[in-house]
Design an enzyme around this catalytic site. Structure first.
Site, short mmCIF file in Angstrom:
data_model
loop_
_atom_site.label_atom_id
_atom_site.label_comp_id
_atom_site.label_asym_id
_atom_site.label_seq_id
_atom_site.Cartn_x
_atom_site.Cartn_y
_atom_site.Cartn_z
N THR A 1 43.14 36.49 48.89
CA THR A 1 43.67 35.69 49.69
C THR A 1 44.82 35.45 50.68
O THR A 1 44.67 35.40 52.04
CB THR A 1 44.29 34.63 48.87
OG1 THR A 1 43.17 34.06 46.94
CG2 THR A 1 44.67 33.17 48.59
N ASP B 1 45.74 40.84 37.03
CA ASP B 1 45.17 42.50 37.21
C ASP B 1 46.34 43.43 37.11
O ASP B 1 46.43 44.68 36.58
CB ASP B 1 44.18 43.09 38.15
CG ASP B 1 42.70 41.64 38.13
OD1 ASP B 1 43.06 40.81 36.56
OD2 ASP B 1 42.07 41.47 38.50
N MET C 1 40.04 42.67 30.97
CA MET C 1 39.87 42.45 32.63
C MET C 1 40.70 43.17 33.00
O MET C 1 41.21 43.83 32.27
CB MET C 1 39.96 40.83 32.68
CG MET C 1 38.78 39.69 32.37
SD MET C 1 39.43 37.85 32.96
CE MET C 1 37.97 37.52 32.83
N HIS D 1 37.98 35.38 29.46
CA HIS D 1 38.41 34.63 29.92
C HIS D 1 39.94 33.81 29.49
O HIS D 1 41.23 33.57 30.30
CB HIS D 1 38.27 33.10 30.54
CG HIS D 1 36.91 33.44 32.01
ND1 HIS D 1 35.98 34.46 31.96
CD2 HIS D 1 37.35 33.71 33.51
CE1 HIS D 1 35.22 35.12 32.88
NE2 HIS D 1 36.40 34.55 33.68
O1 F6P Z 1 40.83 39.18 39.05
C1 F6P Z 1 41.04 38.23 38.06
C2 F6P Z 1 39.82 38.26 37.23
O2 F6P Z 1 39.82 37.62 35.94
C3 F6P Z 1 39.57 39.72 36.77
O3 F6P Z 1 40.17 40.28 36.20
C4 F6P Z 1 37.67 39.64 36.53
O4 F6P Z 1 37.20 40.56 36.67
C5 F6P Z 1 37.97 38.46 37.47
O5 F6P Z 1 38.74 37.64 37.52
C6 F6P Z 1 36.80 37.26 36.75
O6 F6P Z 1 36.36 37.14 37.52
P1 F6P Z 1 35.83 35.22 38.23
O7 F6P Z 1 36.43 34.08 36.92
O8 F6P Z 1 34.74 35.39 39.14
O9 F6P Z 1 34.46 35.70 36.10
#
Ligand code: F6P
Length: 353
Positions: free
Chosen positions: A111, A133, A175, A277
């Site tokens: 971004t 992250d 993540m 998530h």
């Molecule tokens: O960058 C944040 C994050 O949650 C990462 O830790 C993870 O790899 C990615 O985004 C997951 O992305 P998406 O929500 O597109 O599955």
């Protein structure tokens, strides 16, 4: 003064706290008009926005997600809605039509790269670092990270009691993309016995050896593995590839892979949990609410001073700022000599090396 605000990339806890702080500070201290752009940069192309006033931000400090919505595939310089063509002129036209004097952009490294592009086109921007992250350069913390770490710690606490009851090896996959910050801090907070990070490729035999030692002593083992971790000589475990995304790889599944590879080498049963998530949703921790509020207020001060092209940062306990171009499209891995890594080793936690 008319200021736009948008949230780009993946969501994270604390986005609403920033939106609230920027909105209230600009209205109260500068008498500004504030407009929220919907769904990140996509709203500049679909021309979707709405006025933000104090009433619009009542009660949102503790809410997860973003009241503005977000989009993690929309780069107007390579717009997926136009087969990858440059649609930045269209976005600039809408910003001009709205009469924006500045745009506050809340997001991660991708971004910030887009924000830098608009800054070069003449739209004054200020950035606020967001990502669970914690891998943005030049800031000790991004908001959202503390909330994700809290989820990992709680998950490990819960996995420990069932691991202990059954004498099992429990794997929790976090993540973090290509950086191990969430797994490292979450693993430390949740008393993991083995922590595996992208920055420290693991030896399968070293992981198995630690599990066998614990089979004979404590009887159970907690492993915290980052989604970007890989064995020595191995590669990333990719869950999906999203072709038109600025960052097309979606990682995931390395915990299940480790379970599969480790099982023949040890006696105990292994179970793997993908936290996914869950780490990104829900209410921000008090630390993230305060950090997001400090970031938002400082972003408003940069706008008031006309100090554009900069992203607010946390340096130690102080808020500072850096040039957005210095953080755009860059990541910050866990350094080999990071004090928490040294502490982990000193406490006898295996890093699989
Ligand atoms: O960058 C944040 C994050 O949650 C990462 O830790 C993870 O790899 C990615 O985004 C997951 O992305 P998406 O929500 O597109 O599955």
């Amino acid at each position: 003064m008319h200021v736009g605000i948008l949230t780009g990339g993946g969501d994270c806890p604390g986005l609403n706290a920033v939106i609230r702080a920027v909105t209230l500070a600009l209205i109260n201290e500068a008498g500004a008009r504030v407009t929220g752009i919907h769904r990140g940069f996509l709203g500049l192309l679909t021309r979707e926005s709405r006025r933000l006033d104090p009433d619009a931000v009542v009660g949102i400090l503790s809410q997860g997600g973003t009241i503005l919505g977000t989009h993690n595939r929309c780069d107007p310089f390579h717009y997926f809605g136009a087969n990858g063509a440059d649609a930045s002129g269209q976005a600039m036209a809408y910003a001009r039509e709205l009469g924006l004097d500045a745009l506050v952009v809340i997001g991660g490294d991708g971004t910030m790269a887009i924000a830098h592009g608009f800054h070069k086109l003449g739209l004054p921007v200020v950035g606020v670092p967001k990502t669970i992250d914690n891998d943005l350069c030049h800031t000790d913390r991004s908001f959202g990270f503390d909330s994700a770490v809290a989820v990992v710690a709680e998950a490990l606490d819960r996995l420990e009691t069932t691991a202990r009851s059954h004498g099992r090896v429990m794997i929790a996959e976090t993540m973090g993309r290509y950086a191990g910050w969430i797994a490292l801090e979450g693993g430390m907070a949740g008393a993991a016995d083995i922590i595996l990070l992208p920055e420290q490729p693991y030896q399968l035999e070293a992981v198995a050896q630690r599990c066998r030692e614990r089979e004979g002593r404590e009887g159970h083992t907690l492993i915290c593995i980052a989604e970007g971790a890989k064995p020595v000589g191995g590669s990333l475990t990719v869950a999906a590839t999203i072709a038109d995304s600025p960052d097309p790889l979606r990682l995931g599944g390395v915990g299940a892979l480790l379970q599969h590879q480790l099982q023949p080498l040890i006696q105990s049963e292994i179970r793997a949990t993908l936290l996914g998530h869950v780490q990104r949703g829900g209410s921000p921790t008090p630390f993230d609410r305060v950090l997001a509020t400090r970031f938002g207020w400082h972003a408003a001060q940069l706008v008031r001073r006309g100090d554009f092209g900069r992203m607010v940062t946390l340096s130690g306990s102080e808020i500072a700022s850096v040039r957005i171009e210095d953080v755009a499209n860059k990541n910050r891995p866990v350094p080999d000599d990071h004090s928490l890594l040294l502490a982990a080793r000193g406490l006898g936690i295996s890093l699989g090396t």
